[in-house]
Write a protein that holds these residues in place. Structure first.
Motif, PDB file in Angstrom:
ATOM      1  N   THR A   1      33.419 -56.201 -23.221  1.00  0.00           N
ATOM      2  CA  THR A   1      32.597 -57.080 -24.423  1.00  0.00           C
ATOM      3  C   THR A   1      33.645 -57.563 -25.118  1.00  0.00           C
ATOM      4  O   THR A   1      34.449 -56.591 -25.890  1.00  0.00           O
ATOM      5  CB  THR A   1      31.461 -56.211 -25.057  1.00  0.00           C
ATOM      6  OG1 THR A   1      30.751 -55.726 -24.182  1.00  0.00           O
ATOM      7  CG2 THR A   1      30.879 -57.238 -26.118  1.00  0.00           C
TER       8      THR A   1
ATOM      9  N   ASP B   1      35.796 -51.831 -23.883  1.00  0.00           N
ATOM     10  CA  ASP B   1      35.804 -51.545 -22.526  1.00  0.00           C
ATOM     11  C   ASP B   1      34.979 -50.550 -22.318  1.00  0.00           C
ATOM     12  O   ASP B   1      35.497 -49.238 -22.406  1.00  0.00           O
ATOM     13  CB  ASP B   1      37.332 -51.337 -22.016  1.00  0.00           C
ATOM     14  CG  ASP B   1      37.437 -51.385 -20.701  1.00  0.00           C
ATOM     15  OD1 ASP B   1      36.388 -51.353 -20.020  1.00  0.00           O
ATOM     16  OD2 ASP B   1      38.545 -51.083 -20.234  1.00  0.00           O
ATOM     17  N   ASP B   2      33.997 -50.630 -21.665  1.00  0.00           N
ATOM     18  CA  ASP B   2      33.013 -49.470 -21.120  1.00  0.00           C
ATOM     19  C   ASP B   2      33.769 -48.617 -20.158  1.00  0.00           C
ATOM     20  O   ASP B   2      33.308 -47.375 -19.891  1.00  0.00           O
ATOM     21  CB  ASP B   2      31.636 -50.116 -20.590  1.00  0.00           C
ATOM     22  CG  ASP B   2      30.807 -50.559 -21.587  1.00  0.00           C
ATOM     23  OD1 ASP B   2      31.097 -50.245 -22.550  1.00  0.00           O
ATOM     24  OD2 ASP B   2      29.904 -51.473 -21.072  1.00  0.00           O
ATOM     25  N   GLU B   3      34.862 -49.104 -19.385  1.00  0.00           N
ATOM     26  CA  GLU B   3      35.661 -48.245 -18.332  1.00  0.00           C
ATOM     27  C   GLU B   3      36.934 -48.260 -18.791  1.00  0.00           C
ATOM     28  O   GLU B   3      37.780 -48.699 -18.020  1.00  0.00           O
ATOM     29  CB  GLU B   3      35.421 -48.995 -17.035  1.00  0.00           C
ATOM     30  CG  GLU B   3      33.900 -49.219 -16.378  1.00  0.00           C
ATOM     31  CD  GLU B   3      33.885 -49.857 -15.226  1.00  0.00           C
ATOM     32  OE1 GLU B   3      34.828 -50.201 -14.692  1.00  0.00           O
ATOM     33  OE2 GLU B   3      32.795 -49.872 -14.736  1.00  0.00           O
TER      34      GLU B   3
ATOM     35  N   GLN C   1      36.241 -43.721 -19.884  1.00  0.00           N
ATOM     36  CA  GLN C   1      35.518 -43.366 -21.281  1.00  0.00           C
ATOM     37  C   GLN C   1      35.565 -44.790 -21.883  1.00  0.00           C
ATOM     38  O   GLN C   1      36.657 -45.406 -21.767  1.00  0.00           O
ATOM     39  CB  GLN C   1      35.905 -42.334 -21.779  1.00  0.00           C
ATOM     40  CG  GLN C   1      35.853 -40.974 -21.249  1.00  0.00           C
ATOM     41  CD  GLN C   1      34.256 -40.712 -21.025  1.00  0.00           C
ATOM     42  OE1 GLN C   1      33.330 -40.621 -21.822  1.00  0.00           O
ATOM     43  NE2 GLN C   1      33.783 -40.339 -19.658  1.00  0.00           N
ATOM     44  N   PRO C   2      34.571 -45.190 -22.777  1.00  0.00           N
ATOM     45  CA  PRO C   2      34.824 -46.291 -23.503  1.00  0.00           C
ATOM     46  C   PRO C   2      35.865 -46.316 -24.413  1.00  0.00           C
ATOM     47  O   PRO C   2      36.218 -45.282 -24.926  1.00  0.00           O
ATOM     48  CB  PRO C   2      33.125 -46.420 -24.028  1.00  0.00           C
ATOM     49  CG  PRO C   2      32.236 -45.632 -23.172  1.00  0.00           C
ATOM     50  CD  PRO C   2      33.424 -44.634 -22.619  1.00  0.00           C
TER      51      PRO C   2
END
Length: 209
Positions: free
Chosen positions: A3, A57-59, A64-65
């Protein structure tokens, strides 16, 4: 999924261009700096200096975010994450770091001051600011012109680097800096080369406001 929290500014465009060039999936969450949305607690939680852009960054590392603020740090993070536009070899990486820091420390703050003073009422303060920061901005464009002599890209051969994306974000506003490219043929050729890239076009077209 990444995002991008941003607004339609040079620093925001650096990241939208990089995300498109790196082929990363992302969504945009606008942060209207004209409405002081950068001071909202939820944004300060990921960008404590209340400046755009920032990413989540969710990945992230280890699956891990992770959140990252400051456009230069974001570019380095994305380059590390993807292995793109940031050389692994230290000798090849050093020029990229140098020119990225050059942008962050000068070719951004100085034209930003030109933007600021051009918006002020007519008078001595405006005239001084435009003259002082305009002179330094033109000097920086001159540095870039010399660097690009005989080169397609600022810090690497064969393809651009994150440094090109960073510098392009501000060169995009060269007319607003009162710097035409008439006497900067190397900069003009580099700018045209960069802006002709399909991913760069997409990065500048994605709505950030």
């Amino acid at each position: 999924m990444i995002t991008l929290h941003s607004w339609n500014t040079p620093n925001g465009r650096k990241i939208s261009v990089a995300l498109e060039e790196m082929g990363l999936p992302y969504t945009v969450k606008t942060v209207n700096i004209g409405a002081d949305e950068q001071f909202r607690p939820e944004f300060l939680a990921i960008s404590p200096n209340n400046r755009i852009p920032a990413i989540v960054d969710d990945e992230g590392p280890g699956g891990q975010p992770i959140s990252v603020f400051e456009s230069g740090a974001i570019l380095l993070y994305l380059g590390e994450k993807t292995g793109k536009f940031l050389p692994r070899d230290l000798r090849a990486r050093v020029p990229v770091l140098e020119w990225l820091m050059w942008q962050m420390g000068g070719f951004g703050p100085m034209p930003g001051q030109v933007h600021h003073f051009l918006m002020q009422p007519e008078g001595p303060a405006r005239d001084y600011g435009v003259a002082r920061y305009g002179k330094e901005t033109k000097r920086l464009y001159g540095v870039l012109e010399k660097r690009l002599a005989g080169r397609d890209f600022v810090a690497t051969e064969g393809e651009p680097s994150v440094a090109d994306f960073a510098i392009l974000g501000w060169a995009w506003r060269h007319e607003r800096h009162l710097v035409p490219f008439d006497d900067l043929p190397n900069v003009a050729a580099w700018y045209a080369r960069m802006m002709a890239r399909p991913a760069v076009k997409r990065g500048f077209e994605v709505p950030l406001s």
